[in-house]
Scaffold this active site. Sequence first.
Site, PDB file in Angstrom:
ATOM      1  N   MET A  78       0.828  -1.196   0.000  1.00 15.81           N
ATOM      2  CA  MET A  78       0.000   0.000   0.000  1.00 15.81           C
ATOM      3  C   MET A  78       0.868   1.254   0.000  1.00 15.81           C
ATOM      4  O   MET A  78       1.812   1.370   0.790  1.00 15.81           O
ATOM      5  CB  MET A  78      -0.928   0.012   1.216  1.00 15.81           C
ATOM      6  CG  MET A  78      -1.987  -1.074   1.198  1.00 15.81           C
ATOM      7  SD  MET A  78      -3.243  -0.800  -0.059  1.00 15.81           S
ATOM      8  CE  MET A  78      -4.095   0.614   0.627  1.00 15.81           C
ATOM      9  N   CYS A 161      -3.603  -8.716   4.763  1.00 16.17           N
ATOM     10  CA  CYS A 161      -3.259  -7.400   5.298  1.00 16.17           C
ATOM     11  C   CYS A 161      -3.761  -7.253   6.729  1.00 16.17           C
ATOM     12  O   CYS A 161      -4.957  -7.434   6.995  1.00 16.17           O
ATOM     13  CB  CYS A 161      -3.848  -6.295   4.426  1.00 16.17           C
ATOM     14  SG  CYS A 161      -3.434  -4.634   5.013  1.00 16.17           S
ATOM     15  N   GLY A 297       9.233  -8.147  -0.639  1.00 12.27           N
ATOM     16  CA  GLY A 297       8.502  -6.917  -0.350  1.00 12.27           C
ATOM     17  C   GLY A 297       9.403  -5.723  -0.184  1.00 12.27           C
ATOM     18  O   GLY A 297       9.936  -5.179  -1.149  1.00 12.27           O
ATOM     19  N   ARG A 298       9.613  -5.312   1.069  1.00 15.17           N
ATOM     20  CA  ARG A 298      10.321  -4.049   1.342  1.00 15.17           C
ATOM     21  C   ARG A 298      11.710  -3.980   0.717  1.00 15.17           C
ATOM     22  O   ARG A 298      12.151  -2.922   0.292  1.00 15.17           O
ATOM     23  CB  ARG A 298      10.409  -3.808   2.848  1.00 15.17           C
ATOM     24  CG  ARG A 298       9.312  -2.932   3.421  1.00 15.17           C
ATOM     25  CD  ARG A 298       7.949  -3.528   3.273  1.00 15.17           C
ATOM     26  NE  ARG A 298       6.898  -2.567   3.617  1.00 15.17           N
ATOM     27  CZ  ARG A 298       5.603  -2.807   3.430  1.00 15.17           C
ATOM     28  NH1 ARG A 298       5.209  -3.944   2.909  1.00 15.17           N
ATOM     29  NH2 ARG A 298       4.705  -1.905   3.751  1.00 15.17           N
TER      30      ARG A 298
END
Length: 357
Positions: A78, A161, A297-298
């Site tokens: 997001m 989430c 991800g990050r």
Amino acid sequence: MVKFSGYSLISSFTPFHSVILKKQRRFSALDLYSNNSTKSRRTLSVFANKHQLRNIKTHTEMGVEQYRPPLFSVAPMMDWTDNHYRTVARIISKHAWLYTEMLAAETIVHQQGDLDRFLAFSPEQHPIVLQIGGNNLDNIAKATRLANSYGYDEINLNCGCPSPRVAGHGCFGVRLMLDPKFVGEAMSVIAANTDVPVSVKCRIGLDDHDSYNELCDFIYKVSSLSPTKHFIIHSRKALLNGISPADNRRIPPLKYEYYYALLRDFPDLRFTINGGINCVDEVNAALREGAHGVMVGRAAYNNLWNTLAHVDTAIYGAPSSGLTRRQVLEQYQVYGDAVLGTYGNGRPNIRDLIKVH
């Protein structure tokens, strides 16, 4: 080996070796401000006109088979994996699978007059997966139909989430794991309204519902009640007792053994592992252990070049593009010049564009 009712869990899996990553590098606003008038007017706008949308759809109708398999994918995040990020990610890697931010089905349904802002993307972003969230079957069906003309390569339902905005007030996201029957129905609705594959992204559990047997029950029911054959497994449970989404990526322990047990117990399904994997070496370690695919991800955001620049060669065995960081910036500048202000009210502005690392 730990025994559960009907399933057994391998408990001796060795975690991936951590790899120290180089310091992240942020793009400079100066790189985007320098103008290259002829090149900067190429039609790279993600807010495609009707002709471009037809091109996107035709591109997809050729079949997902034209793309390399999703051995490596970038997680939906997001406020992070927006069009700007995906554009520069695709410049760096031609084969990584890219996911959109999660879009609530209600947002898609209620923004029919402005869908390009939420759903349009340039053809270069293929292969790309749309992630939607929701708990209303009618809206999920409508959102899927509205997204069809944009030509996504897969549609994914968010069941992982832990954000209070999603799992709390909205009662979707990871809370859906408590209702696998509904998730199966939702996935059937999505599949009935699209011609592309469908998938689920989930955690290994939430709060006290975190046994391997409960995870297997979720996977079994969803896959039995729907055409879903692909699950992305974030190998941590979620804690919904007030901790932040950031803490939910750190505090619950990783349990990769759950993921690898799923590979054994559901041989007809495909599983992508997610969580705690921070570089290409760790991706390849997971693939060697038998993972069908790996989602990062990050690390793929905060260390964009250090991660994605090695995906095509080290994971897919493709020849190097030979692009330098400067050339990536030059191509991204062309995109930036094309999209500045296209939302109206001056958005996106230069700050929106240079938040990409």
